[in-house]
Design a protein around this motif. Structure first.
Motif, PDB file in Angstrom:
ATOM      1  N   ARG A 198       5.789   3.615   0.901  1.00 38.68           N
ATOM      2  CA  ARG A 198       5.255   2.286   0.594  1.00 38.68           C
ATOM      3  C   ARG A 198       5.386   1.412   1.833  1.00 38.68           C
ATOM      4  O   ARG A 198       6.418   1.401   2.496  1.00 38.68           O
ATOM      5  CB  ARG A 198       6.051   1.664  -0.551  1.00 38.68           C
TER       6      ARG A 198
ATOM      7  N   THR B 256      -2.044   0.847  -6.904  1.00 39.18           N
ATOM      8  CA  THR B 256      -1.863   0.474  -5.508  1.00 39.18           C
ATOM      9  C   THR B 256      -2.857   1.188  -4.598  1.00 39.18           C
ATOM     10  O   THR B 256      -3.173   2.350  -4.819  1.00 39.18           O
ATOM     11  CB  THR B 256      -0.428   0.840  -5.064  1.00 39.18           C
TER      12      THR B 256
ATOM     13  N   THR C  65      -3.965   3.468  -1.959  1.00 36.84           N
ATOM     14  CA  THR C  65      -3.295   4.648  -1.427  1.00 36.84           C
ATOM     15  C   THR C  65      -4.141   5.238  -0.316  1.00 36.84           C
ATOM     16  O   THR C  65      -5.310   5.557  -0.524  1.00 36.84           O
ATOM     17  CB  THR C  65      -3.072   5.704  -2.530  1.00 36.84           C
TER      18      THR C  65
ATOM     19  N   ILE D 139       0.856  -1.184   0.000  1.00 39.23           N
ATOM     20  CA  ILE D 139       0.000   0.000   0.000  1.00 39.23           C
ATOM     21  C   ILE D 139       0.890   1.230   0.000  1.00 39.23           C
ATOM     22  O   ILE D 139       2.069   1.151   0.369  1.00 39.23           O
ATOM     23  CB  ILE D 139      -0.951   0.040   1.221  1.00 39.23           C
TER      24      ILE D 139
END
Length: 85
Positions: free
Chosen positions: A22, A53, A55, A12
């Motif tokens: 990250r 991804t 976020t 994530i």
């Protein structure tokens, strides 16, 4: 990104702009009420059409606090070994 994600984990992104970091967390986080609240905030910020991804728009410090609360609750359980940045 090219970095492997251990089985049972998900990558994530946390934060916005230059602050973004990250994290690799256990998939079980996705069902935790604290994490679900962060996902709701992400939905408000990005909507359902966000590509890529997951976020989370919260500050990294806020995420680390939530992560520590989840970890304390699940300390007795066996983690997948994916707590990497």
């Amino acid at each position: 990104m090219g970095r492997e994600i251990p089985k049972g984990c998900v990558a994530i992104m946390v934060g916005q702009g230059e602050e973004q970091q990250r994290f690799v967390v256990p998939v079980m986080y996705l069902n935790h009420p604290f994490f679900i609240q962060l996902l709701k905030e992400a939905e408000e910020e990005y909507g359902f059409d966000h590509k890529g991804t997951i976020t989370l728009p919260c500050h990294v410090k806020e995420f680390l606090y939530v992560q520590s609360k989840i970890d304390r609750e699940n300390y007795v359980t066996n983690h997948a070994g994916c707590f990497r940045v």
